[in-house]
Design a protein around this motif. Structure first.
Motif, short mmCIF file in Angstrom:
data_model
loop_
_atom_site.label_atom_id
_atom_site.label_comp_id
_atom_site.label_asym_id
_atom_site.label_seq_id
_atom_site.Cartn_x
_atom_site.Cartn_y
_atom_site.Cartn_z
N VAL A 1 8.07 8.47 7.77
CA VAL A 1 7.24 7.93 6.69
C VAL A 1 6.98 6.45 6.96
O VAL A 1 5.86 5.96 6.85
CB VAL A 1 7.92 8.12 5.32
N ALA B 1 0.85 -1.20 0.00
CA ALA B 1 0.00 0.00 0.00
C ALA B 1 0.88 1.24 0.00
O ALA B 1 2.03 1.19 0.47
CB ALA B 1 -0.90 0.01 1.23
N ASN B 2 0.37 2.33 -0.54
CA ASN B 2 1.10 3.59 -0.51
C ASN B 2 1.19 4.11 0.92
O ASN B 2 0.40 3.74 1.78
CB ASN B 2 0.41 4.63 -1.39
N TRP B 3 2.14 5.03 1.15
CA TRP B 3 2.22 5.69 2.44
C TRP B 3 1.33 6.93 2.40
O TRP B 3 1.30 7.65 1.39
CB TRP B 3 3.66 6.11 2.74
N THR B 4 0.60 7.18 3.47
CA THR B 4 -0.22 8.39 3.55
C THR B 4 -0.04 9.01 4.92
O THR B 4 0.27 8.33 5.90
CB THR B 4 -1.72 8.08 3.36
N THR B 5 -0.24 10.33 4.97
CA THR B 5 -0.22 11.00 6.28
C THR B 5 -1.10 12.22 6.27
O THR B 5 -1.32 12.84 5.22
CB THR B 5 1.22 11.40 6.68
#
Lengths: 169, 151
Positions: A57, A45-49
């Protein structure tokens, strides 16, 4: 093979095999293979914040450790980020302290168009003491949600960022 | 800064909203990736807040949300009725094909509540996969999700 500061020799000094191997062979090998670490993302999955303060990250995958002989370290990163008309800031923490201070190494205004958010940096960190050091990629957003694409299969954004560190002196 | 983390994956906007519902201004944000969901708390947060944040993360997806239809016609008039077993005011976030499409809150007015359930209505003219997350409020904020396809 660690680098050893060579001794200055004088005319008439006896250069034994041990001295030759330490000063030349071992050091050439060490210079050919300096302390380095890297990570190429290929995640599920992509990293999100949504964090407006700098946070890791990925405290596991984007955390690189090297044991240096003391001197300069070069850090590099490239990737693609997106968000809905927000700014995404990137920095690196060495042993828990952010190197960039303030708003970090770089900031980029991004939209939901992934290819508009191409980010990358190369940073020379001077005077790093000899010993073990950990480097973590950190980020924050101005508001909203930031996404760092992680080779997770996103349509038109299946890109694979890389984070790396290497002692260079 | 304090950080709470559990293993799992969730929508970061939903996690963020649930955390803010439970912990207010002590929340700096949320992050996902690397198989983790993380809550970032401000410097003035306490160990108790960290534990509360872990609870919120663990309650991600814990609410039972139901829809009377798995698929609707994207003609603007066909509707899906989303039901949440609760009577408090809730927040909601709708994703369309993985991107935030709309957000809002539903006040628990008497007309909305039937048999202790709040109902939301989805109608759209845009085709795609909708993911409707409902987030409860208060110290024990939790969330749940249902998918509806518009064809």
């Amino acid at each position: 093979m660690a680098y050893t500061q060579p001794t200055t020799r004088n005319t008439g000094d006896s250069i034994t095999a041990s001295i030759w191997n330490t000063d030349l062979v071992d050091n050439v090998i060490a210079l050919k293979n300096p302390p380095s670490a890297s990570y190429v993302a290929n995640e599920a999955a992509n990293w999100t914040t949504t964090s407006t303060s700098f946070v890791d990250v990925d405290a596991t995958d984007l955390s690189l450790s090297i044991t240096t002989t003391g001197g300069d370290v070069m850090i590099g990163f490239h990737g693609n980020v997106s968000g809905a008309n927000i700014s995404v800031y990137l920095d690196v923490a060495m042993d828990g302290t952010r190197l960039g201070t303030d708003d970090g190494f770089i900031g980029v205004f991004v939209t939901t168009t992934v290819t508009n958010g191409t980010v990358g940096f190369v940073r020379l960190v001077t005077g790093v003491s000899a010993g073990a050091h950990t480097f973590k990629l950190q980020w924050r957003v101005s508001s909203g949600t930031g996404t760092l694409y992680a080779g997770a299969g996103t349509s038109s954004a299946d890109v694979h960022p890389q984070f790396w560190v290497r002692e260079v002196s | 800064m304090r950080e709470a983390m559990i293993v799992g994956y969730g929508r970061v906007e939903v996690i963020d909203l649930a955390l803010r519902n439970a912990l207010g201004i002590k929340v700096v944000g949320a992050s996902t990736g690397g198989g983790q969901m993380r809550a970032h708390l401000s410097e003035n947060s306490a160990v108790a807040d960290e534990k509360k944040a872990v609870g919120v993360l663990e309650r991600y997806g814990a609410l039972t949300i139901e829809s009377d239809k798995a698929s609707i016609v994207a003609n603007g008039t066909d509707t899906a009725t989303i039901r949440y077993a609760g009577i408090g005011t809730v927040d909601w976030i709708a994703y369309l094909d993985g991107e935030v499409y709309a957000t809002g809150e539903e006040m628990a007015t008497a007309s909305m509540i039937t048999a202790s359930m709040i109902t939301l209505t989805l109608a759209t003219e845009i085709r795609g996969q909708y993911e409707i997350h409902v987030i409860s409020r208060g110290a024990n904020a939790a969330s749940g999700m249902v998918q509806v396809e518009a064809v």
